[in-house]
Scaffold this active site. Sequence first.
Site, mmCIF file in Angstrom:
data_model
loop_
_atom_site.group_PDB
_atom_site.id
_atom_site.type_symbol
_atom_site.label_atom_id
_atom_site.label_comp_id
_atom_site.label_asym_id
_atom_site.label_seq_id
_atom_site.Cartn_x
_atom_site.Cartn_y
_atom_site.Cartn_z
ATOM 1 N N ASP A 11 35.011 6.364 30.842
ATOM 2 C CA ASP A 11 35.961 7.220 31.163
ATOM 3 C C ASP A 11 36.615 7.778 31.828
ATOM 4 O O ASP A 11 35.473 8.450 33.069
ATOM 5 C CB ASP A 11 35.770 8.390 29.976
ATOM 6 C CG ASP A 11 36.521 9.521 29.862
ATOM 7 O OD1 ASP A 11 37.128 9.822 30.264
ATOM 8 O OD2 ASP A 11 36.273 10.912 29.123
ATOM 9 N N PHE A 51 32.173 14.461 28.476
ATOM 10 C CA PHE A 51 32.964 15.812 27.972
ATOM 11 C C PHE A 51 32.198 15.574 26.390
ATOM 12 O O PHE A 51 32.640 14.510 25.865
ATOM 13 C CB PHE A 51 34.708 14.980 28.365
ATOM 14 C CG PHE A 51 35.189 16.114 28.136
ATOM 15 C CD1 PHE A 51 35.611 17.082 28.487
ATOM 16 C CD2 PHE A 51 36.505 15.760 26.475
ATOM 17 C CE1 PHE A 51 36.599 18.336 28.661
ATOM 18 C CE2 PHE A 51 36.927 16.901 26.788
ATOM 19 C CZ PHE A 51 37.017 17.920 27.406
ATOM 20 N N TYR A 91 47.059 12.847 32.744
ATOM 21 C CA TYR A 91 48.039 13.788 32.414
ATOM 22 C C TYR A 91 46.945 15.194 33.489
ATOM 23 O O TYR A 91 47.944 16.422 34.240
ATOM 24 C CB TYR A 91 47.943 15.413 31.452
ATOM 25 C CG TYR A 91 47.209 14.808 29.950
ATOM 26 C CD1 TYR A 91 45.873 15.962 30.769
ATOM 27 C CD2 TYR A 91 47.018 14.447 29.150
ATOM 28 C CE1 TYR A 91 44.787 15.844 29.784
ATOM 29 C CE2 TYR A 91 46.337 14.469 28.403
ATOM 30 C CZ TYR A 91 44.626 15.199 29.712
ATOM 31 O OH TYR A 91 43.422 14.670 28.305
ATOM 32 N N LYS A 92 45.942 14.053 34.285
ATOM 33 C CA LYS A 92 45.543 14.905 35.872
ATOM 34 C C LYS A 92 45.866 14.278 36.873
ATOM 35 O O LYS A 92 46.764 14.805 36.850
ATOM 36 C CB LYS A 92 44.163 14.535 35.294
ATOM 37 C CG LYS A 92 43.239 15.474 34.117
ATOM 38 C CD LYS A 92 41.425 14.982 33.697
ATOM 39 C CE LYS A 92 41.063 15.340 32.873
ATOM 40 N NZ LYS A 92 41.479 16.372 32.120
ATOM 41 N N ARG A 151 35.854 25.556 38.186
ATOM 42 C CA ARG A 151 36.493 24.606 39.060
ATOM 43 C C ARG A 151 37.239 24.644 39.646
ATOM 44 O O ARG A 151 38.035 25.213 39.415
ATOM 45 C CB ARG A 151 36.587 23.595 37.750
ATOM 46 C CG ARG A 151 35.691 23.455 36.792
ATOM 47 C CD ARG A 151 35.627 21.807 36.074
ATOM 48 N NE ARG A 151 36.936 22.137 35.251
ATOM 49 C CZ ARG A 151 37.373 21.843 34.740
ATOM 50 N NH1 ARG A 151 36.789 20.218 34.569
ATOM 51 N NH2 ARG A 151 38.567 21.793 33.700
HETATM 52 C C1 LIG Z 1 36.223 13.499 30.642
HETATM 53 C C2 LIG Z 1 37.252 13.338 29.659
HETATM 54 N N1 LIG Z 1 37.668 12.802 28.758
HETATM 55 C C3 LIG Z 1 37.785 12.828 27.277
HETATM 56 C C4 LIG Z 1 39.336 14.587 27.594
HETATM 57 C C5 LIG Z 1 39.635 14.070 26.048
HETATM 58 O O1 LIG Z 1 41.431 13.871 26.216
HETATM 59 P P1 LIG Z 1 41.998 13.626 25.541
HETATM 60 O O2 LIG Z 1 42.338 15.457 25.147
HETATM 61 O O3 LIG Z 1 43.415 13.352 25.815
HETATM 62 O O4 LIG Z 1 41.424 13.263 23.717
HETATM 63 C C6 LIG Z 1 39.426 15.146 28.443
HETATM 64 C C7 LIG Z 1 39.927 15.892 28.901
HETATM 65 O O5 LIG Z 1 39.705 16.962 29.631
HETATM 66 C C8 LIG Z 1 38.448 14.818 29.464
HETATM 67 O O6 LIG Z 1 38.415 15.321 31.309
#
Ligand SMILES: Cc1ncc(COP(=O)(O)O)c(C=O)c1O
Length: 425
Positions: free
Chosen positions: A211, A129, A236-237, A385
């Site tokens: 992650d 990400f 939140y997912k 997606r």
């Molecule tokens: C794989 C992944 N890592 C990190 C994040 C970032 O998360 P946050 O906004 O809680 O920092 C996301 C957000 O969608 C994500 O999908």
Amino acid sequence: MTDLTPAGAAALDAVDPLAGFREAFVHDDADPDLIYLDGNSLGRLPMASVALAEDVLRRQWGQRLIRSWNDGWFEVPRLIGDRIAELVGAKPGELVLADATSVVLYKAAVAALKVRPGRTRILTDDLNFPSDVQVLRAAAQAAGPDHEVVILESDGLHGPVDGLSEALGADRGADVALVSLSHVAYGPGWCWDLATTTRAAHEAGALMLWDLCHSVGVVPTDLGAADVDLAVGCTYKYLNGGPGSPAFLYVNADRTDLQNPVRGWYGSDDPMGFGFDAGPAAGASRFLTGTPPILSTVLVEPGVDLILEAGIDRLRAKSVALTERFVALVDLHLAPLGFGVQSPRDPARRGSHVSLRHDAAQAVSQALVNEARVITDSRPPDLIRFGFAPLYIGFADVDEAVRRTAEVVESGGIDRWRGVQPVVP
Ligand SMILES: Cc1ncc(COP(=O)(O)O)c(C=O)c1O
């Protein structure tokens, strides 16, 4: 041979042991045809969260006021952390709710670099990400000018398994301090083999930081068995914690050398002593910093309860069946319309979303959302997606989403939405 007709989908839904969980979530009665395939971005609202929110606001805050800290608020980040720990093979005390994923990732990465003095490289890959890579670079910068993030190149679909082994090999691995990867990649949905990858990092003398944002709640994960050092994830997912709900951080209980680089009273062993010299709290709680966002933290629990009740193995089995069906239907009905599957074909190496490649991905996604009552999202440059949250998505939803995608494209939907740029695509 799988029956790919609507009757086949109905037969699968009829025997789905998880079908009843759909009713544990709020659905819009005014929009019964909506197919929500974005639970990989923001999960649905559990019914139980509505009642809990009412209680937290009116009674806990409204009536009990500050006394609620003594009624349980103080323990909430740890206690809900222990529930998530059950889901990912962690022990009580090893996982805590805090901050946003990006923030706990920073804390974890800086802590890891500190215990590997003399090693200057962080390995990650180009499927990670973007926020993670930005955070890792910031952590490298904080560690010193000689530190760098090495981004291993993938084919856009599968993680760079060979590239990682090479980078960790005898001649090159000696300066690697940390390997940090997304267990399931947000784009193609590639799923790393967590145990094997962690072992490879350790054999090179590096720490492993995962992650879990796109795997927690849908992919069975055993952090303890794999001896993972650190992991982060969002709630939140697939955990259905709500927009902006806090992240979680896992710290292996054996890694007592890892210290929070952003120390603060909530991560101390005596937060209410109000002293300057308090030491770190025990377990992952030492990585807390300031006052937790209680309203959103409390609301994480109902979604986690549902996942635990459904059982991660049953969820995974259904998720694989849903994505396999989707891939088969895409090959049949959408490939002739310019769509290609941009997720691994091997379900063992795939999370719970499937990405399709299309030249006009954003326009297709907007047409689906705005004309076809199918909520997906798009990611640049060319991915749409489709997320299959097994708690509330059924097999008929899969068939209907494919049918509507074909219909909206064949009716000229792409031209009607080309160039439309929503804030969140
Ligand atoms: C794989 C992944 N890592 C990190 C994040 C970032 O998360 P946050 O906004 O809680 O920092 C996301 C957000 O969608 C994500 O999908």
